[in-house]
Design an enzyme around this catalytic site. Structure first.
Site, short mmCIF file in Angstrom:
data_model
loop_
_atom_site.label_atom_id
_atom_site.label_comp_id
_atom_site.label_asym_id
_atom_site.label_seq_id
_atom_site.Cartn_x
_atom_site.Cartn_y
_atom_site.Cartn_z
N ASP A 1 2.37 -4.54 8.23
CA ASP A 1 1.55 -3.20 7.88
C ASP A 1 0.13 -4.52 8.07
O ASP A 1 -0.49 -5.15 7.33
CB ASP A 1 1.71 -2.67 6.66
CG ASP A 1 0.56 -2.46 6.26
OD1 ASP A 1 -0.81 -2.31 7.26
OD2 ASP A 1 0.50 -2.09 4.74
N GLN B 1 -4.98 -4.80 6.69
CA GLN B 1 -5.94 -6.27 6.26
C GLN B 1 -5.47 -7.11 6.50
O GLN B 1 -6.74 -7.96 7.07
CB GLN B 1 -5.53 -6.09 4.78
CG GLN B 1 -5.88 -5.58 3.41
CD GLN B 1 -6.99 -4.06 3.90
OE1 GLN B 1 -8.29 -5.09 3.48
NE2 GLN B 1 -7.29 -2.74 3.12
N HIS C 1 0.70 -1.63 -0.27
CA HIS C 1 -0.40 -0.03 -0.25
C HIS C 1 0.76 1.21 -0.03
O HIS C 1 2.39 1.18 0.66
CB HIS C 1 -0.88 0.07 0.83
CG HIS C 1 -2.26 0.82 1.44
ND1 HIS C 1 -2.04 2.99 1.62
CD2 HIS C 1 -2.97 0.85 1.33
CE1 HIS C 1 -2.75 2.54 1.89
NE2 HIS C 1 -3.30 1.59 2.14
N LYS D 1 -10.74 -1.39 10.08
CA LYS D 1 -10.56 -2.07 9.73
C LYS D 1 -10.93 -3.30 10.34
O LYS D 1 -11.59 -5.06 10.07
CB LYS D 1 -9.26 -2.41 8.78
CG LYS D 1 -8.75 -1.79 8.33
CD LYS D 1 -8.56 -1.44 6.83
CE LYS D 1 -8.07 -0.18 5.70
NZ LYS D 1 -8.16 -0.27 4.75
N CYS E 1 -4.75 2.22 -3.54
CA CYS E 1 -3.56 3.44 -2.52
C CYS E 1 -2.73 2.33 -2.39
O CYS E 1 -1.39 2.17 -2.40
CB CYS E 1 -3.70 3.40 -1.42
SG CYS E 1 -4.98 4.60 -1.90
#
Length: 418
Positions: free
Chosen positions: A211, A214, A134, A237, A375
């Site tokens: 990260d 997700q 991302h 999220k 993104c």
């Protein structure tokens, strides 16, 4: 290293129906049709318990934290810090002080980039990321490279959207100062083998940031089992509010990092000659924080735990399999991201129709899916497309949502078909 193994029990239709009742927005109608919400990769909807937690704070507790001796301030501080402890338990951090409140994953990565990495890199040093990242895990490192003369190194992915692990091993060198990787690709759905990737990096003395934006709502995350140095995720999220997020970092790394921002609450004492900083994690939390957001995030994690991340993951895996088969059966539709190990994300393109036009038609059928570059423009460039349509799943989605997506795609054929 033993990680949490997901169960294979898939919840029945009645269970999913009960979960759906917890989300007020799912009763909305869009263009006169029932809402079919398939944009969970961008943000998840909020259960009533999360909405109520935020409302309850403002109605009964609203006050600033850490600064008052009156009852409301004490109550707000206790609830706010209890939320920090709740987050620590959710990801199995060793202690609450390893949890830094931030606005979201983006701010968390920028904090690590500027406070941990920038002070210890020099010209010629390297920062290693992957080709599926991302923008939030690309641009902060580009900024550090511009500031220091370091170099950004990018691990390639194959045509299925799978990381080239052999290349990853080769590309970690003596000058690698940090590895920053996505746990789950937001554009492709690929689940990276992060435990193995961390082990490879640590064998060479290189710290790892994950990260987790997700991953956090879809996979069990145990930061101590993974042994990652940093883990970042956003509250919105994982069924929580926007504007609140988390940076997990090992305590010794936080102790060594200087503050990134200055102001109130990140200090112990201030004179015009010298400032003494607060202890971790508060030295990274300048200014009035998103108190209500932190409390509501804790409520969201309670909600997820009550169902079970493993149960949610099994449900979403079944939806992914159903949707993948359904989309592959459509004419002139190509899937982008076909890794064997994926989270509940289906990205696709139509050979003759731009993704934005597809998204507009879906919207008129009440189907909310994302259309664009997500993104992740380098991912789009890697696959030679300007954009994709992305359907992403959550615990409240059902097979009928996918059927609605497929039905709406038939109009794409009728409008734009040859």
């Amino acid at each position: 290293m033993k990680l949490i193994e997901p169960v294979t029990t898939i919840p029945d239709r009645d269970a999913v129906a009960r979960w759906r009742e917890d989300f007020p927005i799912l009763s909305e109608r869009v263009h006169g049709k029932p809402l079919v919400y398939l944009d969970n990769g961008a943000t998840t909807q909020k259960p009533a318990t999360v909405i109520e937690a935020e409302r309850r704070y403002y109605e009964h507790t609203n006050s600033n934290v850490h600064r008052g001796v009156h009852l409301l301030s004490q109550r707000a501080t206790e609830t706010y810090e209890a939320a920090r402890a709740r987050i620590a338990r959710f990801i199995n951090a060793a202690r609450p002080e390893e949890i830094v409140y931030v606005r979201g994953t983006t701010e968390a990565i920028n904090l690590v980039a500027q406070s941990d990495v920038r002070p210890r890199v020099a010209p010629g040093d390297e920062i290693l990321i992957s080709a599926m990242e991302h923008h939030s895990n690309i641009v902060p490192w580009q900024i550090v490279c511009e500031q220091t003369g370091a170099r950004l190194v990018v691990v390639p992915i194959d045509d299925r959207g799978v990381l080239d692990i052999a290349a990853y091993e080769r590309m970690i060198g003596e000058r690698t100062r940090i590895v920053a990787l996505t746990h789950v690709s937001n554009a492709l759905g690929t689940i990276n083998p992060v435990a193995r990737l961390i082990e490879i990096a640590h064998a060479r003395g290189v710290p790892v940031l994950l990260d987790g934006a997700q991953a956090i709502a879809h996979l069990p995350v145990d930061v101590r089992a993974l042994d990652c140095d940093f883990y970042a995720f956003s509250g919105h999220k994982v069924y929580g509010p926007t504007g609140i997020g988390v940076l997990y970092a090992k305590a010794d790394r936080l102790e060594a990092m200087p503050p990134w921002q200055g102001g109130g609450d990140m200090i112990r004492s201030v004179t015009f000659e010298r400032t003494t900083y607060n202890a971790i994690p508060w030295k990274f939390e300048a200014g009035t924080p998103n108190i209500a957001g932190a409390i509501a995030l804790a409520a969201a994690l309670d909600y997820v735990d009550a169902i079970g991340v493993d149960v949610i993951g099994a449900h979403e895996a079944a939806l992914l399999a159903y949707a993948t088969d359904a989309m592959r059966a459509l004419p002139r539709v190509r899937l982008i991201g076909t890794a064997d190990h994926k989270a509940g994300i289906v990205s696709f393109v139509h050979e003759d129709v731009h993704a934005h036009d597809v998204g507009t038609i879906l919207d008129h059928h009440g189907v909310a899916a994302r259309a664009g570059h997500h993104c992740a423009m380098p991912v789009m460039q890697r696959f030679g497309v300007p954009a994709t349509v992305r359907a992403s799943f959550a615990l409240y989605n059902k097979r009928e949502d996918i059927d609605a997506l497929v039905a709406a795609m038939t109009e794409v054929e009728e409008v734009f078909g040859r």
